[in-house]
Design an enzyme around this catalytic site. Structure first.
Site, mmCIF file in Angstrom:
data_model
loop_
_atom_site.group_PDB
_atom_site.id
_atom_site.type_symbol
_atom_site.label_atom_id
_atom_site.label_comp_id
_atom_site.label_asym_id
_atom_site.label_seq_id
_atom_site.Cartn_x
_atom_site.Cartn_y
_atom_site.Cartn_z
ATOM 1 N N PHE A 56 0.846 -1.205 0.000
ATOM 2 C CA PHE A 56 0.000 0.000 0.000
ATOM 3 C C PHE A 56 0.877 1.249 0.000
ATOM 4 O O PHE A 56 0.719 2.134 0.830
ATOM 5 C CB PHE A 56 -0.969 0.022 1.206
ATOM 6 C CG PHE A 56 -1.919 -1.139 1.227
ATOM 7 C CD1 PHE A 56 -3.092 -1.108 0.480
ATOM 8 C CD2 PHE A 56 -1.627 -2.279 1.973
ATOM 9 C CE1 PHE A 56 -3.960 -2.193 0.476
ATOM 10 C CE2 PHE A 56 -2.486 -3.371 1.976
ATOM 11 C CZ PHE A 56 -3.663 -3.326 1.232
ATOM 12 N N HIS A 57 1.834 1.258 -0.921
ATOM 13 C CA HIS A 57 2.672 2.438 -1.057
ATOM 14 C C HIS A 57 3.270 2.485 -2.461
ATOM 15 O O HIS A 57 3.185 1.525 -3.225
ATOM 16 C CB HIS A 57 3.778 2.441 0.017
ATOM 17 C CG HIS A 57 4.743 1.308 -0.069
ATOM 18 N ND1 HIS A 57 4.832 0.306 0.877
ATOM 19 C CD2 HIS A 57 5.678 1.009 -0.997
ATOM 20 C CE1 HIS A 57 5.774 -0.546 0.534
ATOM 21 N NE2 HIS A 57 6.294 -0.149 -0.598
ATOM 22 N N ALA A 58 3.839 3.641 -2.766
ATOM 23 C CA ALA A 58 4.657 3.803 -3.975
ATOM 24 C C ALA A 58 5.969 4.427 -3.531
ATOM 25 O O ALA A 58 6.059 4.991 -2.434
ATOM 26 C CB ALA A 58 3.946 4.715 -4.977
ATOM 27 N N HIS A 103 1.639 -0.195 -5.123
ATOM 28 C CA HIS A 103 1.577 -1.658 -5.133
ATOM 29 C C HIS A 103 1.177 -2.231 -3.780
ATOM 30 O O HIS A 103 1.476 -1.668 -2.725
ATOM 31 C CB HIS A 103 2.882 -2.285 -5.622
ATOM 32 C CG HIS A 103 4.101 -1.896 -4.850
ATOM 33 N ND1 HIS A 103 4.712 -0.677 -4.978
ATOM 34 C CD2 HIS A 103 4.832 -2.585 -3.941
ATOM 35 C CE1 HIS A 103 5.764 -0.621 -4.192
ATOM 36 N NE2 HIS A 103 5.859 -1.763 -3.540
ATOM 37 N N ILE A 128 5.451 7.023 -0.645
ATOM 38 C CA ILE A 128 4.123 7.653 -0.643
ATOM 39 C C ILE A 128 3.179 6.584 -0.098
ATOM 40 O O ILE A 128 2.998 5.537 -0.731
ATOM 41 C CB ILE A 128 3.709 8.089 -2.053
ATOM 42 C CG1 ILE A 128 4.669 9.169 -2.536
ATOM 43 C CG2 ILE A 128 2.278 8.608 -2.073
ATOM 44 C CD1 ILE A 128 4.564 9.466 -3.987
#
Ligand code: TYD
Length: 144
Positions: A56-58, A103, A128
């Site tokens: 749950f981040h980029a 992702h 992020i």
């Protein structure tokens, strides 16, 4: 923010050459051969509880190669306006991610050991973790 907006994300499923003989198998990561960066960091994700998703981040800049060295896991990616799911279910499959790829890692098998090679040291400023911020940075209007 401007810097991140200009980033074009790159995603590539890489098939690694398996060198097998009557003893078993060997897979190599070597810069220039099949990995396009200097590896500064490596970490493993394992023992993930059933039904749990992670990620749950980029990343704004960092490059990574994900390989399920044991078991399987789905990598759900969103980048360049497209969503794609990559199944990593063999140690000779690498998923290369660069730049603004939102992702999540889902459906870990109980024996999954997900290895991640990264081109830089851990830096929380490169993350992020807020989906709305990711959408804003990538000019995406339809936040979920
Ligand atoms: P986290 O980013 O939440 O994992 P994921 O997004 O893959 O589910 O990381 C879990 C914890 O580990 C968090 O406290 C940050 C820390 N961490 C490091 O200290 N160094 C690292 O290289 C990574 C990837 C995480």
């Amino acid at each position: 923010m401007e810097e991140a907006k200009k980033m074009v994300a790159k995603l590539e499923l890489v098939s690694l050459k398996e060198m097998g003989d009557d003893r078993g198998w060997l897979v190599v990561f070597e810069k220039g051969l099949n990995i396009p960066f200097d590896v500064k960091r490596c970490f493993f994700i394992y023992g993930t509880k059933e039904g749990l998703a992670r990620g749950f981040h980029a990343h704004k800049k960092s490059k990574q190669m994900l390989v399920s060295v044991s078991g399987s896991v789905e990598i759900h990616c969103e980048a360049n306006g497209k969503k794609e799911v990559y199944l990593l279910d063999a140690p000779n499959k690498g998923l290369f991610l660069e730049g603004m790829v939102w992702h999540t890692m889902e459906n870990f098998s109980s024996d999954c050991v997900l290895m991640v090679l990264a081109d830089d040291y851990y830096n929380e400023d490169d993350y992020i973790r807020n989906y709305d911020e990711f959408c804003a940075l990538t000019n995406k209007e339809n936040a979920k």
